[in-house]
Design an enzyme around this catalytic site. Structure first.
Site, PDB file in Angstrom:
ATOM      1  N   THR A 144       0.824  -1.201   0.000  1.00  0.00           N
ATOM      2  CA  THR A 144       0.000   0.000   0.000  1.00  0.00           C
ATOM      3  C   THR A 144       0.864   1.259   0.000  1.00  0.00           C
ATOM      4  O   THR A 144       1.967   1.266   0.562  1.00  0.00           O
ATOM      5  CB  THR A 144      -0.961  -0.034   1.212  1.00  0.00           C
ATOM      6  OG1 THR A 144      -1.751   1.133   1.195  1.00  0.00           O
ATOM      7  CG2 THR A 144      -0.232  -0.108   2.525  1.00  0.00           C
ATOM      8  N   SER A 179      -1.089   3.449  10.494  1.00  0.00           N
ATOM      9  CA  SER A 179      -2.022   2.593  11.262  1.00  0.00           C
ATOM     10  C   SER A 179      -1.338   1.235  11.446  1.00  0.00           C
ATOM     11  O   SER A 179      -0.381   0.908  10.732  1.00  0.00           O
ATOM     12  CB  SER A 179      -3.346   2.398  10.513  1.00  0.00           C
ATOM     13  OG  SER A 179      -3.159   1.505   9.421  1.00  0.00           O
ATOM     14  N   TYR A 181      -2.637  -1.470  10.579  1.00  0.00           N
ATOM     15  CA  TYR A 181      -2.827  -2.158   9.297  1.00  0.00           C
ATOM     16  C   TYR A 181      -1.697  -1.803   8.335  1.00  0.00           C
ATOM     17  O   TYR A 181      -1.052  -2.692   7.760  1.00  0.00           O
ATOM     18  CB  TYR A 181      -4.187  -1.802   8.663  1.00  0.00           C
ATOM     19  CG  TYR A 181      -4.135  -1.913   7.158  1.00  0.00           C
ATOM     20  CD1 TYR A 181      -4.041  -3.159   6.537  1.00  0.00           C
ATOM     21  CD2 TYR A 181      -4.099  -0.760   6.347  1.00  0.00           C
ATOM     22  CE1 TYR A 181      -3.931  -3.255   5.151  1.00  0.00           C
ATOM     23  CE2 TYR A 181      -3.991  -0.859   4.967  1.00  0.00           C
ATOM     24  CZ  TYR A 181      -3.894  -2.107   4.377  1.00  0.00           C
ATOM     25  OH  TYR A 181      -3.756  -2.206   3.015  1.00  0.00           O
ATOM     26  N   HIS A 182      -1.469  -0.507   8.136  1.00  0.00           N
ATOM     27  CA  HIS A 182      -0.434  -0.118   7.169  1.00  0.00           C
ATOM     28  C   HIS A 182       0.932  -0.678   7.614  1.00  0.00           C
ATOM     29  O   HIS A 182       1.754  -1.064   6.777  1.00  0.00           O
ATOM     30  CB  HIS A 182      -0.369   1.411   7.034  1.00  0.00           C
ATOM     31  CG  HIS A 182      -1.539   2.003   6.268  1.00  0.00           C
ATOM     32  ND1 HIS A 182      -2.652   2.524   6.889  1.00  0.00           N
ATOM     33  CD2 HIS A 182      -1.766   2.146   4.935  1.00  0.00           C
ATOM     34  CE1 HIS A 182      -3.510   2.963   5.965  1.00  0.00           C
ATOM     35  NE2 HIS A 182      -3.008   2.751   4.780  1.00  0.00           N
ATOM     36  N   LYS A 185       1.736  -4.132   6.411  1.00  0.00           N
ATOM     37  CA  LYS A 185       2.238  -4.187   5.029  1.00  0.00           C
ATOM     38  C   LYS A 185       3.741  -3.914   4.993  1.00  0.00           C
ATOM     39  O   LYS A 185       4.465  -4.468   4.152  1.00  0.00           O
ATOM     40  CB  LYS A 185       1.518  -3.150   4.178  1.00  0.00           C
ATOM     41  CG  LYS A 185       0.036  -3.391   4.037  1.00  0.00           C
ATOM     42  CD  LYS A 185      -0.250  -4.544   3.069  1.00  0.00           C
ATOM     43  CE  LYS A 185      -1.701  -4.652   2.734  1.00  0.00           C
ATOM     44  NZ  LYS A 185      -2.007  -5.783   1.853  1.00  0.00           N
TER      45      LYS A 185
END
Ligand code: NAD
Ligand code: USQ
Length: 383
Positions: A144, A179, A181-182, A185
Site C-alpha cells: 500500500t 495505522s 494495518y499499514h 504491510k
C-alpha cells in the site's frame, strides 16, 4: 499462465480473477471469507449485493465457458497454503488476502493484533510454501502507498539511493505508516525482500493507493458478478464514501482540514496493473516495487470534485479527525514502473463519478446511515 489469486472473494480479488481469466490465463482463487465475517461483526454490508463465491464462479462459467478453481481456507494455516500451492502449481500468485481496513486495525488491541497476525503470518506461510515447493513462482503482493506515510521528500518506487558520510548504498525506502494495518504491510515488505535475498525468490510488491469505482468490464456483464461496494466508516474508502454520501443527501465527511493527500486509482487500473505485473515477472532474487497509483489528490479536492459532479446540492463537513495523520504536507510520488510496462491510466473523470452515482441510486435503499459516521479513534482512552 497459471495464476492463483489469494483473497479472490474480495473487492479487488474477484474482479482481478475475472480479468485474468478473460485475458486467457488459467485462474484459481482462494479465500477464507474473513471479509464477509467482518461485515457480520460490524453489522455492515456491501451497498451492492454480492453473490456467494460459488455462485460467482458458476455464473462466470455459464457466461464465458471459462472455469475458475476455488480453494477455501486460511493462509495462516500453513498446511492449507502449502497443499494449495503444491496442487495448483501456479506460475504467479497474486496475494490480496489480508485484513485491509486501517480503522478496523485501530478498533482496539484485539483487532490490531489480529490484523498483524493474519497479514504477516499468512504472508510468511506463503513465502515458505513458494520457497519449498517451487522458488520460480512469481509472488505479486499487494502492499500500500500508506507504507511510506507522508515524508517531506519525494517517494521513490520502493528503493532509495542514500549517500551517507561519503558512501552510497541502495536501501529500502524508509517507511512511516499511519495505522497498525499499514504497518502490517511494511512488515510484509521486509519479510518478502529478505526471502528474495536469501532464497532467490522473485517478487513484485505493489504499493497501491486508495482504489475507487465498482465496475470492471467483466463484473458489469451480469449483476451476479458484481464486486462489493463499501460505504461504512470502517471499510468504506474515501471517494466511494463521498459518492454515496452525496446521493443520500448527507454531508461529505472530510476528516480534519482535508489537506491530506493520497495516491488514488480506478479499479479498472488495479486489474490491469496486476495483469501487467504477472505477465512481466520479477527476476529470481529480485524484490521489485511499483507504486500502483495514477494520480494524487487531497481529500478536500476529492470532496469538491464529487460535489461539483453531483446534479444537486452537496454540503461538505469537516469532522474532528478520528485519525492521527498530517493534514497538510508535501506529497510527490514516482509512479512510472507500471506505465513503462504498458499501463494507460483512467484518470478520475466526471463520467466515472456519475456512473457511481447511478449505481448508488439503484441500491440507496440498502444503506444503514448509522454506519457512515466514524467511531474508531486512533487515540487510546484510559481504562
Ligand atoms: P477485501 O477485504 O475486500 O479482500 C481481501 C480478501 O482476502 C477478503 O475476501 C478476505 O476474506 C480474504 N482474506 C483475508 N485474510 C485471509 C486469510 N488469512 N486467508 C484467506 N483469505 C483471507 O480487500 P480489498 O479491498 O479487495 O483489498 C485487497 C488487497 O489490496 C489487500 O491486501 C489490501 O491491503 C490491498 N489494497 C486495497 C486498497 C483498496 O483501496 N481497497 C488499496 C491499496 C491496497
Ligand atoms: N478520509 C476522510 N473522510 C472519510 C474517509 C477517509 O477524510 O470519510 C480520509 C482519511 O482520514 C485518510 C484518507 O481519507 O486521510 C484515506 O482514507 P481511506 O479510508 O479512504 O483509506 P485508507 O485508510 O488509507 O485505506 C485504504 C484501504 C487500504 C489501502 C489504502 C491505500 O482501505 O486497504 O491500503 O487505502 S493507501 O491510503 O494508499 O495506503
Amino acid at each position: 499462465m497459471r495464476i492463483l489469486v489469494l483473497g479472490g472473494d474480495g473487492y479487488l480479488g474477484w474482479p482481478t480473477a475475472l480479468h485474468l481469466s478473460q485475458t486467457g490465463h488459467e485462474v484459481a482463487v482462494a479465500d477464507n471469507f474473513a471479509r464477509r465475517g467482518y461485515d457480520n461483526e460490524l453489522g455492515a454490508e456491501s451497498l451492492v449485493p454480492i453473490e456467494s463465491l460459488q455462485t460467482r464462479v458458476a455464473v462466470w462459467r455459464e457466461l464465458t465457458g471459462k472455469s475458475i478453481g476455488v480453494y477455501i481456507g486460511d493462509l495462516c494455516e500453513a498446511d492449507f497454503t502449502s497443499a494449495m500451492i503444491k496442487e495448483f502449481r501456479p506460475d504467479a500468485v497474486v496475494h490480496f488476502a489480508e485484513q485491509r481496513a486501517a480503522p478496523y486495525s485501530m478498533i482496539d488491541r484485539k483487532h490490531a493484533v489480529y490484523t498483524q497476525v493474519n497479514n504477516v503470518v499468512g504472508t510468511m506461510n506463503l513465502l515458505y510454501a513458494i520457497a519449498e515447493i517451487d522458488p520460480s513462482i512469481h509472488l505479486v503482493k499487494l502492499g500500500t502507498m500508506g507504507e511510506y506515510g507522508t515524508p517531506n521528500i519525494d517517494i521513490e518506487e520502493g528503493w532509495l539511493e542514500v549517500t551517507h558520510n561519503g558512501r552510497t548504498d541502495r536501501v529500502l525506502y524508509p517507511k512511516r505508516p499511519g495505522s497498525f494495518y499499514h504497518l502490517s504491510k511494511v512488515h510484509d515488505s521486509h519479510n518478502i525482500e529478505f526471502a528474495c535475498r536469501i532464497w532467490n525468490l522473485a517478487a513484485t510488491d505493489l504499493n497501491q493507493g486508495v482504489v475507487y469505482g465498482q465496475q470492471t468490464p467483466e463484473t458489469a456483464l451480469d449483476d451476479r458478478l458484481a464486486t462489493r461496494f463499501d460505504y461504512d466508516a470502517v471499510f468504506g474508502t474515501v471517494l466511494n464514501r463521498f459518492v454515496i454520501q452525496a446521493v443520500l443527501g448527507r454531508p461529505l465527511t472530510v476528516y480534519g482540514a482535508g489537506g491530506q493527500t493520497r495516491g488514488i486509482l480506478d479499479i479498472r487500473d488495479t486489474v490491469r496493473c496486476i495483469q501487467l505485473a504477472c505477465e512481466n515477472p520479477a527476476q529470481p532474487g529480485e524484490f521489485r516495487v511499483f507504486n500502483q497509483m495514477t494520480e494524487s489528490m487531497s481529500i478536500k479536492d476529492i470532496a469538491a470534485t464529487v460535489a461539483r459532479c453531483f446534479p444537486g446540492e452537496v454540503t461538505i463537513e469537516h469532522l474532528d479527525n478520528p485519525r492521527v495523520e498530517r493534514e497538510e504536507h508535501y506529497y510527490n510520488v514516482v509512479h512510472t514502473g507500471l506505465v513503462e510496462l504498458g499501463l494507460e491510466p483512467h484518470l478520475l473523470s466526471d463520467t466515472l463519478i456519475s456512473s457511481l452515482f447511478d449505481i448508488t441510486k439503484r441500491y440507496a435503499h440498502r444503506v444503514n446511515a448509522e454506519l457512515m459516521l466514524p467511531k474508531v479513534n486512533w487515540r487510546v482512552s484510559a481504562v
